[in-house]
Design a protein around this motif. Sequence first.
Motif, PDB file in Angstrom:
ATOM      1  N   SER A   1      35.104  68.065  17.269  1.00 17.32           N
ATOM      2  CA  SER A   1      35.700  66.694  17.199  1.00 17.32           C
ATOM      3  C   SER A   1      36.637  66.580  18.403  1.00 17.32           C
ATOM      4  N   ARG A   2      37.322  67.319  18.727  1.00 18.02           N
ATOM      5  CA  ARG A   2      38.209  67.263  19.916  1.00 18.02           C
ATOM      6  C   ARG A   2      37.877  66.962  21.166  1.00 18.02           C
ATOM      7  N   PHE A   3      36.089  67.295  21.188  1.00 22.03           N
ATOM      8  CA  PHE A   3      35.758  67.018  22.558  1.00 22.03           C
ATOM      9  C   PHE A   3      34.545  66.194  22.303  1.00 22.03           C
ATOM     10  N   SER A   4      33.245  66.593  22.285  1.00 23.42           N
ATOM     11  CA  SER A   4      32.354  65.543  22.354  1.00 23.42           C
ATOM     12  C   SER A   4      32.059  65.080  21.228  1.00 23.42           C
ATOM     13  N   GLY A   5      32.287  65.597  20.216  1.00 24.16           N
ATOM     14  CA  GLY A   5      31.996  65.434  18.652  1.00 24.16           C
ATOM     15  C   GLY A   5      32.672  64.240  18.040  1.00 24.16           C
ATOM     16  N   LYS A   6      33.551  63.499  18.548  1.00 24.61           N
ATOM     17  CA  LYS A   6      34.484  62.743  17.949  1.00 24.61           C
ATOM     18  C   LYS A   6      33.618  61.327  17.678  1.00 24.61           C
ATOM     19  N   GLY A   7      33.583  61.025  16.250  1.00 24.33           N
ATOM     20  CA  GLY A   7      33.213  59.815  16.053  1.00 24.33           C
ATOM     21  C   GLY A   7      31.401  60.044  15.548  1.00 24.33           C
ATOM     22  N   LYS A   8      31.063  61.092  15.705  1.00 26.96           N
ATOM     23  CA  LYS A   8      29.668  61.662  15.504  1.00 26.96           C
ATOM     24  C   LYS A   8      29.245  61.907  14.205  1.00 26.96           C
ATOM     25  N   PRO A   9      27.977  61.511  13.438  1.00 25.72           N
ATOM     26  CA  PRO A   9      27.913  61.825  12.144  1.00 25.72           C
ATOM     27  C   PRO A   9      27.884  63.183  11.891  1.00 25.72           C
TER      28      PRO A   9
END
Length: 296
Positions: free
Chosen positions: A241-249
Amino acid sequence: MAESFCTMPDPLTPADCDLRGLPFMPLDVVRLIDSDLFAISSGDEFKAAVALWCKSWIQLPAASLPDDDRVLSHLSGAGTRWKKIRAMALKGWVKCSDGRLYHPVISEKARHAWKARLAQKARAAKRWNKEKSSIGNAGDDETAMPDECRGISHGNARERESITSLRSDVGCNAHDAPTEKPIADRWQELAEDVIAATGNNPARSMVRADCVRQWLADASARGYSFETATEIILGTVREKSRFSGKGKPPAWFNSPVTQALASGTIPSAHIVGNAQKSRADRVADAWAGVPDIPGV
């Protein structure tokens, strides 16, 4: 003569029914295809009708619209063509005693969604209150159960036989520990923490987190306790989540979580020994090797 508000039906959704932030609206395809609207409307009429359904979903109360042709022409996207298509675009809508228009079918779906949202908020609040309570009573918990017996489920011989650097469970008599349900059945305990780790608000988000059940099932098959599986899963989700995964399900993290459980390792950013040092720490380390010179 205009219809009196006293003779109008009550609003079809609660006054506080708020589905804003919930982009998904169920579509009953059988009802739609069999409806008179689908059978007799023109393309422009059908387009405006569907647009109003969607716009009503995020109105307050949900599933309602203001009874104002100027606003409706804008919400429908019809603009100056609104008067021509108005009757068909508003087919099925009912004016209620609060002066707003309600669609019975959209209202039915909205009530179900609102009930689910309230239930999720209640679960989240219960979860956070439970965590706060457990933190405040940490001393009582420590006296109630010895440290060496925590996290061992009844008869879990594999956990005692295959302890790795990440598995904190240490030898105690499994027959003395209380029987626990399979860790996969505890997925809801972890789901809200996973949603929070993705950068979403568990109290407001409606994203699905049932993939957590499969993650825990995989962890159980590999001999992990619930506590260790939680550490690996949350560590992996927070790292991504610190990179491209923030806010993803949560389902977006399926591949990295599966790999982490297979390898039994937490992402390096969560292991203190492997964490990259800050620039200030590197400078301090460099100066630490310079000897003190008297008088300088």
